[in-house]
Design a protein around this motif. Structure first.
Motif, mmCIF file in Angstrom:
data_model
loop_
_atom_site.group_PDB
_atom_site.id
_atom_site.type_symbol
_atom_site.label_atom_id
_atom_site.label_comp_id
_atom_site.label_asym_id
_atom_site.label_seq_id
_atom_site.Cartn_x
_atom_site.Cartn_y
_atom_site.Cartn_z
ATOM 1 N N CYS A 58 -6.175 -1.304 0.151
ATOM 2 C CA CYS A 58 -5.439 -0.060 0.461
ATOM 3 C C CYS A 58 -6.365 1.154 0.405
ATOM 4 O O CYS A 58 -5.980 2.239 -0.051
ATOM 5 N N ASN A 59 -7.611 0.977 0.865
ATOM 6 C CA ASN A 59 -8.588 2.071 0.791
ATOM 7 C C ASN A 59 -8.849 2.727 2.135
ATOM 8 O O ASN A 59 -9.754 3.556 2.249
ATOM 9 N N GLN A 60 -8.071 2.356 3.166
ATOM 10 C CA GLN A 60 -8.212 2.993 4.474
ATOM 11 C C GLN A 60 -7.105 4.030 4.642
ATOM 12 O O GLN A 60 -5.957 3.792 4.285
ATOM 13 N N THR A 61 -7.458 5.193 5.199
ATOM 14 C CA THR A 61 -6.505 6.288 5.360
ATOM 15 C C THR A 61 -5.876 6.243 6.747
ATOM 16 O O THR A 61 -6.573 6.096 7.754
ATOM 17 N N CYS A 62 -4.560 6.350 6.791
ATOM 18 C CA CYS A 62 -3.835 6.341 8.063
ATOM 19 C C CYS A 62 -4.095 7.639 8.833
ATOM 20 O O CYS A 62 -4.366 8.684 8.234
ATOM 21 N N THR A 63 -3.974 7.558 10.159
ATOM 22 C CA THR A 63 -4.194 8.725 11.020
ATOM 23 C C THR A 63 -2.940 9.116 11.781
ATOM 24 O O THR A 63 -3.016 9.887 12.733
ATOM 25 N N GLY B 101 -2.860 -0.752 10.032
ATOM 26 C CA GLY B 101 -2.954 0.692 10.212
ATOM 27 C C GLY B 101 -2.391 1.212 11.509
ATOM 28 O O GLY B 101 -2.525 2.403 11.802
ATOM 29 N N CYS C 30 0.841 -1.204 0.000
ATOM 30 C CA CYS C 30 0.000 0.000 0.000
ATOM 31 C C CYS C 30 0.873 1.249 0.000
ATOM 32 O O CYS C 30 1.904 1.294 0.682
ATOM 33 N N PHE D 91 -1.883 4.835 3.505
ATOM 34 C CA PHE D 91 -3.053 3.988 3.300
ATOM 35 C C PHE D 91 -2.751 2.576 3.803
ATOM 36 O O PHE D 91 -1.602 2.147 3.875
ATOM 37 N N TYR D 92 -3.832 1.858 4.132
ATOM 38 C CA TYR D 92 -3.664 0.498 4.641
ATOM 39 C C TYR D 92 -4.963 -0.278 4.451
ATOM 40 O O TYR D 92 -5.974 0.256 4.003
ATOM 41 N N GLY D 93 -4.921 -1.579 4.795
ATOM 42 C CA GLY D 93 -6.121 -2.408 4.807
ATOM 43 C C GLY D 93 -6.402 -3.082 3.482
ATOM 44 O O GLY D 93 -5.600 -3.065 2.546
#
Length: 363
Positions: free
Chosen positions: A189-194, A206, A180, A184-186
């Motif tokens: 790769c559609n989850q945004t890191c915080t 993540g 990813c 991005f992760y998951g």
């Protein structure tokens, strides 16, 4: 008309069948062999075309060979399972003249459709177009029964499915070989890191890997005062227990921003607490006098007033004694020898005392 057998027409004369205007249906092809379907709505004797007009119209469309089918009330056109023409028969046989028309129930139909596929629905994994199964993504073969990918093509981070390579969380690409991108992760790769403050996001789940000097789920917290390094696990060792840099542990550090304000506020609070503690300790070790300062002052004032009153009283008493003003004492001198003689006189007989008295000096 010469070639046709007139006996096939049973609902009127053959001549009327050719010349009357009515709904018509025909089937033909052009010189390139393309199929042509023809239909015109109508109602016998009222509207539509006769066969002369149908022939001329088809010729103008390039049709070189055609055959006329049944017309009138039997002429109905259906497309895609829905009625696409305006039939001439009333929906109710006893209600002539109504606008509502219905197709006639007939026993013969000309059906034109695409060539069928085997199986007709392509197994649910494709679409039948022109007699061939056009497979959906991930499937192949005449009947779309074989996955288009192979497990070896998906590598160690994917699984071959009917839709192609299904990549593990944290991986992407047609063969699941790409990690990813940062941030991005998951799955997919559609989850945004915080992660903040330079934290690195794990591409699978993540979780944030915080740099030295920060902690928290999103690396949003600086190390607590007195600690530094990765995970804020190392303790500062500065002289006089001074604070250190949260990243490298250096004792020579200048604070800025919110941390500087926090330390400034804490130092003021600590100074006040230390002063309060010191005052309490001094008060606890102070020797308590028998009398307070106020009591001693009261006693001093009272004694002073008593002393003043005594002095005033003595002055008044002295001023009130009679003869004191201009007093001058009168006295006589008596020699010591005479006093001795007087003392001897006391020891004499009465006669001797009388003689001595006469000779004494009085004052």
């Amino acid at each position: 008309m010469e070639a046709e057998c007139s006996k096939t027409q049973e609902t009127g004369s053959f001549n009327r069948f050719v010349n009357v205007v009515s709904a018509r249906t025909a089937l033909g092809h052009d010189k390139e062999g393309r199929l042509v379907l023809f239909h015109i709505d109508g109602e016998t004797d009222n509207r539509g075309m006769n066969l002369w007009e149908v022939a001329e119209f088809l010729q103008r469309q390039g049709v070189v060979n055609a055959v006329n089918l049944d017309g009138g009330g039997s002429s109905t056109f259906v497309a895609g399972g829905s009625l696409a023409s305006y039939p001439s028969d009333s929906c109710h046989p006893y209600l002539d003249g109504t606008r509502w028309r219905c197709p006639r129930a007939v026993s013969t139909v000309l059906c034109v459709h695409e060539p069928p596929c085997q199986p007709e629905d392509c197994g649910g994994r494709g679409s039948c177009i022109g007699g061939r199964c056009v497979c959906h993504s991930g499937w192949a073969g005449p009947a779309c029964r074989s996955p288009s990918c192979q497990q070896s093509a998906c590598g160690d981070h994917g699984l071959c499915t009917q839709y192609g390579c299904a990549c593990d969380a944290g991986w992407m690409g047609t063969n699941c070989s790409q990690v990813c991108p940062p941030g991005f992760y998951g799955d997919g790769c559609n989850q945004t890191c915080t992660c903040t403050n330079g934290g690195v996001c794990d591409p699978v789940h993540g979780r944030c890997s915080c740099p030295a000097g920060f902690q928290g789920e999103a690396c949003e917290q600086e190390c607590p005062l007195g600690f530094y390094g990765l995970g804020c696990k190392r303790e500062c060792h500065c002289p006089n227990k001074c604070l250190c840099d949260p990243v490298k542990g250096s004792c020579n550090v200048t604070w800025h921003g919110e941390r500087n304000q926090t330390i400034h506020t804490a130092s003021h609070c600590l100074a006040r607490e230390l002063l309060k503690t010191w005052q309490e300790e001094v008060e606890a070790h102070r020797v308590t006098p028998y009398f307070t300062e106020r009591t001693w002052l009261t006693i001093t004032v009272v004694l002073g007033m008593l002393l003043l009153a005594s002095a005033v009283g003595n002055v008044i008493q002295v001023s009130r004694k009679p003869g004191t003003a201009g007093f001058r004492a009168t006295y006589s001198y008596v020699p010591l020898a005479e006093m001795t003689a007087e003392m001897d006189y006391e020891d004499r007989p009465d006669e001797s005392k009388r003689a001595a008295m006469d000779s004494s000096i009085s004052y």
